[in-house]
Scaffold this active site. Structure first.
Site, PDB file in Angstrom:
ATOM      1  N   ASP A  98       0.825  -1.213   0.000  1.00  0.00           N
ATOM      2  CA  ASP A  98       0.000   0.000   0.000  1.00  0.00           C
ATOM      3  C   ASP A  98       0.861   1.266   0.000  1.00  0.00           C
ATOM      4  O   ASP A  98       2.025   1.247   0.398  1.00  0.00           O
ATOM      5  CB  ASP A  98      -0.966   0.011   1.194  1.00  0.00           C
ATOM      6  CG  ASP A  98      -0.260  -0.115   2.535  1.00  0.00           C
ATOM      7  OD1 ASP A  98       0.697  -0.890   2.640  1.00  0.00           O
ATOM      8  OD2 ASP A  98      -0.669   0.585   3.489  1.00  0.00           O
ATOM      9  N   GLU A 163      -0.046  -1.368   5.546  1.00  0.00           N
ATOM     10  CA  GLU A 163       0.975  -0.910   6.504  1.00  0.00           C
ATOM     11  C   GLU A 163       0.729   0.535   6.924  1.00  0.00           C
ATOM     12  O   GLU A 163       0.994   0.919   8.058  1.00  0.00           O
ATOM     13  CB  GLU A 163       2.373  -1.045   5.891  1.00  0.00           C
ATOM     14  CG  GLU A 163       3.509  -0.870   6.894  1.00  0.00           C
ATOM     15  CD  GLU A 163       3.932   0.576   7.090  1.00  0.00           C
ATOM     16  OE1 GLU A 163       4.556   0.867   8.127  1.00  0.00           O
ATOM     17  OE2 GLU A 163       3.633   1.426   6.223  1.00  0.00           O
ATOM     18  N   GLU A 164       0.193   1.318   5.988  1.00  0.00           N
ATOM     19  CA  GLU A 164       0.075   2.755   6.253  1.00  0.00           C
ATOM     20  C   GLU A 164      -1.072   3.102   7.197  1.00  0.00           C
ATOM     21  O   GLU A 164      -1.126   4.217   7.716  1.00  0.00           O
ATOM     22  CB  GLU A 164      -0.090   3.527   4.935  1.00  0.00           C
ATOM     23  CG  GLU A 164       1.077   3.368   3.957  1.00  0.00           C
ATOM     24  CD  GLU A 164       2.355   4.049   4.433  1.00  0.00           C
ATOM     25  OE1 GLU A 164       2.333   4.695   5.499  1.00  0.00           O
ATOM     26  OE2 GLU A 164       3.386   3.921   3.740  1.00  0.00           O
TER      27      GLU A 164
END
Ligand SMILES: [Zn+2]
Length: 413
Positions: A98, A163-164
């Protein structure tokens, strides 16, 4: 063939992949993998592209999708691709699929989702964060395939979602649902942070504590202070008194930079709009980055006690509310095998000494450390992640791919 010859051949081969690196970056940048929480379509298209590519290379690719009704297909992909080694123990390289949104597109010199090449620099959203990790690890694997070489350990490339925005559909999910994938003797590298020299190996994090401090007194006319209880004056004294936290939690560890815990007053909410009113309510925030040796409950307790004692002198009450409360995961030991393997590789590729360090901010590696798996965060950065005109460089990609190839070949435990 000696190890040195093998290494030389791998390094030469990786140095010849610059066009392949550009081509792969172009494909990745064009597949917009902004998460649904930030108004994007998720990682599906990018994951499908990479799964096809890796299968075409002959790798076994598995997907461990996390259900998420907000994206088309209802799933967030988490891919794992294997290149078998001489030994079953693995070297993991975990990158995330991502990207964050481009932000204000006027600040970009070219469209964020179209790769722009300028000399050594490759511009585009995600080019550094985290395509750098994806491209470097894939090119290291490609060198083994093209030369028909077998790595010492089995190489496992993990390409995860989310992950973000917290990793709930990414690494957190993968470790919770597929813990058996990761062995205690595996090496785990997360190429998602570092420094510009490629000499920072992040092994530890401080605990994070954000506190909201609310002072309540009595509003009044500025000409009649005895009738009011001024929360701004109390606030100033509380902030000064909280300096004592540095003495109450004095420990310093050279592993961290800065070496001690930090306690910073940061945000201050607006109080009264006019000058001739004494404020009866003030709110400010404290950002605490605490060494893992200390218990956050104890820090909260001391903030409340110190603050209340001072506030009371002004006839003001204090309430302390936690906004974020994240105890640090246990650190990866500075002499863990993954750290030693990276240090040796960086020495041989760049002739530089890399240092294991702790940082104040959080990384995705904490999910590994929470379950006792020693992970190391490392890459060579341009420090343009999340910024307009984000870029990575071909020279860093070549260098980091070589370091990873060296780790794949390392026989150390
Ligand atoms: Zn990242």
């Amino acid at each position: 063939m000696t190890d040195k010859d093998l290494m030389r051949r791998l390094f030469d081969r990786i140095g010849a992949y610059q066009q392949e690196m550009i081509d792969l970056q172009r494909e990745l940048v064009a597949r917009i993998a902004v998460g649904p929480g930030e108004g994007g379509p998720g990682e599906g298209e990018k994951a499908a592209f990479l799964a096809d590519l890796l299968k075409n290379w002959g790798l076994a690719v598995e997907n461990y999708p996390a259900a998420d009704g907000r994206v088309a297909g209802g799933q967030r992909p988490n891919l794992v691709a294997y290149l078998p080694g001489k030994r079953p123990e693995k070297v993991w390289v975990l990158s995330h699929l991502d990207v964050v949104p481009p932000g204000d597109e006027n600040l970009w010199d070219s469209p964020p989702f179209t790769l722009r090449v300028a000399g050594d620099r490759l511009y585009g959203r995600g080019a550094e964060d985290n395509h750098h990790g994806i491209v470097a690890s894939l090119m290291a694997v490609k060198a083994f395939l093209d030369l028909g070489l077998t790595p010492e350990r089995t190489v496992a490339l993990a390409l995860v979602a989310d992950e973000e925005t917290g990793s709930h559909y990414g690494l957190e999910y993968l470790i919770r649902e597929q813990r058996q994938l990761f062995g205690d003797r595996d090496l785990i590298v997360v190429p998602d942070a570092g420094n510009a020299q490629g000499t920072l190996i992040e092994v530890a994090e401080k605990s994070l504590l954000w506190l909201k401090l609310i002072l309540t007194g009595k509003q009044g006319h500025a000409s009649r202070p005895p009738l009011a209880r001024n929360t701004l004056r109390a606030c100033a004294h509380v902030i000064v008194a909280l300096e004592a936290l540095h003495q109450e939690f004095p420990l310093e560890t050279p592993l961290f930079k800065p070496p001690a815990s930090t306690f910073e007053p940061t945000r201050k909410e607006a109080n009264v709009p006019n000058i001739n009113t004494i404020p009866g309510r003030d709110v400010f925030y404290l950002d605490c980055r605490v060494l893992p040796d200390y218990d956050l409950a104890r820090v909260k307790e001391r903030v409340a006690a110190i603050g209340t004692e001072v506030a009371q002198k002004f006839g003001v009450t204090l309430k302390v509310e936690p906004v974020q409360d994240l105890p640090a995961a246990p650190p990866t030991r500075p002499d863990a095998p993954v750290v030693l393997a990276l240090q040796k590789a960086i020495r041989e590729v760049h002739g530089r000494e890399a240092t294991p360090r702790g940082i104040g901010g959080g990384t995705v590696a904490a999910f590994f450390r929470q379950v006792g798996l020693p992970a190391a965060v490392w890459m060579t950065v341009t420090d343009t992640a999340h910024q307009p005109n984000e870029f990575c460089t071909l020279s860093n990609l070549v260098g980091d791919a070589r370091v990873l190839a060296h780790v794949f070949l390392s026989a150390e435990d």
